[in-house]
Design a protein around this motif. Sequence first.
Motif, PDB file in Angstrom:
ATOM      1  N   GLU A 222      42.233  14.295  68.392  1.00  0.00           N
ATOM      2  CA  GLU A 222      43.611  13.811  68.344  1.00  0.00           C
ATOM      3  C   GLU A 222      43.897  13.089  67.029  1.00  0.00           C
ATOM      4  OE1 GLU A 222      44.128  11.397  71.778  1.00  0.00           O
ATOM      5  OE2 GLU A 222      44.205  13.081  73.184  1.00  0.00           O
ATOM      6  N   GLU A 225      44.203  15.620  64.228  1.00  0.00           N
ATOM      7  CA  GLU A 225      45.490  16.319  64.306  1.00  0.00           C
ATOM      8  C   GLU A 225      46.627  15.424  63.819  1.00  0.00           C
ATOM      9  OE1 GLU A 225      45.889  17.643  68.287  1.00  0.00           O
ATOM     10  OE2 GLU A 225      44.415  19.252  68.092  1.00  0.00           O
ATOM     11  N   GLU A 226      46.582  14.136  64.191  1.00  0.00           N
ATOM     12  CA  GLU A 226      47.630  13.214  63.751  1.00  0.00           C
ATOM     13  C   GLU A 226      47.642  13.086  62.228  1.00  0.00           C
ATOM     14  OE1 GLU A 226      46.952   9.565  65.741  1.00  0.00           O
ATOM     15  OE2 GLU A 226      47.663  10.280  67.710  1.00  0.00           O
ATOM     16  N   LYS A 227      46.445  12.986  61.628  1.00  0.00           N
ATOM     17  CA  LYS A 227      46.378  12.871  60.174  1.00  0.00           C
ATOM     18  C   LYS A 227      46.902  14.136  59.491  1.00  0.00           C
ATOM     19  CE  LYS A 227      42.565   9.546  59.927  1.00  0.00           C
ATOM     20  NZ  LYS A 227      41.182   9.298  59.461  1.00  0.00           N
ATOM     21  N   VAL A 228      46.556  15.295  60.056  1.00  0.00           N
ATOM     22  CA  VAL A 228      47.039  16.555  59.477  1.00  0.00           C
ATOM     23  C   VAL A 228      48.557  16.623  59.553  1.00  0.00           C
ATOM     24  CG1 VAL A 228      47.059  19.058  59.788  1.00  0.00           C
ATOM     25  CG2 VAL A 228      44.907  17.814  59.950  1.00  0.00           C
ATOM     26  N   GLU A 229      49.125  16.216  60.705  1.00  0.00           N
ATOM     27  CA  GLU A 229      50.581  16.232  60.866  1.00  0.00           C
ATOM     28  C   GLU A 229      51.254  15.267  59.892  1.00  0.00           C
ATOM     29  OE1 GLU A 229      51.329  15.373  64.933  1.00  0.00           O
ATOM     30  OE2 GLU A 229      50.689  17.354  65.645  1.00  0.00           O
ATOM     31  N   GLU A 230      50.652  14.077  59.711  1.00  0.00           N
ATOM     32  CA  GLU A 230      51.223  13.112  58.773  1.00  0.00           C
ATOM     33  C   GLU A 230      51.234  13.667  57.346  1.00  0.00           C
ATOM     34  OE1 GLU A 230      48.994   9.561  59.188  1.00  0.00           O
ATOM     35  OE2 GLU A 230      49.845   9.027  61.144  1.00  0.00           O
ATOM     36  N   LYS A 231      50.129  14.309  56.959  1.00  0.00           N
ATOM     37  CA  LYS A 231      50.070  14.887  55.615  1.00  0.00           C
ATOM     38  C   LYS A 231      51.105  15.997  55.443  1.00  0.00           C
ATOM     39  CE  LYS A 231      45.225  13.826  54.606  1.00  0.00           C
ATOM     40  NZ  LYS A 231      43.892  14.372  54.303  1.00  0.00           N
ATOM     41  N   GLU A 232      51.275  16.818  56.479  1.00  0.00           N
ATOM     42  CA  GLU A 232      52.268  17.891  56.395  1.00  0.00           C
ATOM     43  C   GLU A 232      53.675  17.317  56.281  1.00  0.00           C
ATOM     44  OE1 GLU A 232      51.632  20.309  59.797  1.00  0.00           O
ATOM     45  OE2 GLU A 232      49.863  21.323  58.973  1.00  0.00           O
ATOM     46  N   GLU A 233      53.966  16.244  57.043  1.00  0.00           N
ATOM     47  CA  GLU A 233      55.283  15.616  56.952  1.00  0.00           C
ATOM     48  C   GLU A 233      55.522  15.026  55.571  1.00  0.00           C
ATOM     49  OE1 GLU A 233      55.444  12.791  60.065  1.00  0.00           O
ATOM     50  OE2 GLU A 233      55.664  14.264  61.682  1.00  0.00           O
TER      51      GLU A 233
END
Length: 334
Positions: A222, A225-233
């Motif tokens: 989790e 995934e949160e870090k990946v989503e933050e980087k994508e944002e």
Amino acid sequence: MDTQTIVQTIIQNRESIINLIKDSDTIQTPIIEEVKNTINLLKTYIPSEKYDKPPSNFSTIRDKSNLNDKQIAKKIGITCPNQITKIMDGTQKKVKKNIAKNIIDLMQEYQIQPQYNSITPPTSPNKSKKNKNTSTPNSTQNTQDEIIFLEIYDKINWKTNYENKTIHKLSAKDIKSFIYKHNLKIDGKFPIKSVAKGIVTKFLRELYQEQEQEKVEEKIEEKVEEKVEEKEEEKVEEKEEEKEEEKVNEQPNLTLTPSEDENNGDTTDDESDSDNEDIQEITIQGIKYYIDDGYVLDQKTAERLGPINDDPDDWDDQYRKIHMQNIINKMSSM
């Protein structure tokens, strides 16, 4: 004598120990029974197999679910998608118990019955009729014992007892209910209480340690995934800012030049003075603009931003951005 020396001594003298047990005349029966119980107790502390065989029809999940290998790997808890093909074609014959359980759950989610390439011969019609029609006192007794054991088992909080290390304080019936529930009998018989307690403790230790490990792995996934989503944002926001800057830079940098009369000398000074008098200025939030036919005119871009009587917040988005950029430029130059 240290532990290693004791173990090596037992191994070296194992044949003598076996011969003593076989010869009932040289050793008393209670001692033989105690040796057997000790051996059974030692068995409970030997690490058990932590791998299971996956279903042989696992490959059907691809057609039923339309999931790719990466998605299947994520659902069953495998980090490498390439491992899925090996499990499906039988190259990898064993997987961890929690992975095997996840595979079965995923197959059942898509209504696929797991198979293991084993055929159970059908029971004879005559035998099934006899089993249905005949009942013995032993079968009735077994049913009653099952009900009693399950009632005792359900009343006990096994996790609390394990965490508080109070398994040894449970009664013989409590321990038997656990042995019965999880089918942990030895050669079809209940082990003695001291051995049974060791079996229950070992079983619970492996169960809860595996559950805790799964929770830790889920939390790690989790967080990743949160870090990946933050980087994508962040990347999306940076791209949007770059696009806005490109739009501002692409707009023509128009400036009002002196009248052609002054540059070319074709008209009189009076005419040029009248042209300059027509240009009026207005200051909005510290930014100077020209007034063009009742509209606010940007000095750099020559864009009409909006009516002079309107609030800048009521202008269109693209013109509000020009106004905000002017404010930012002024603040940075101060």
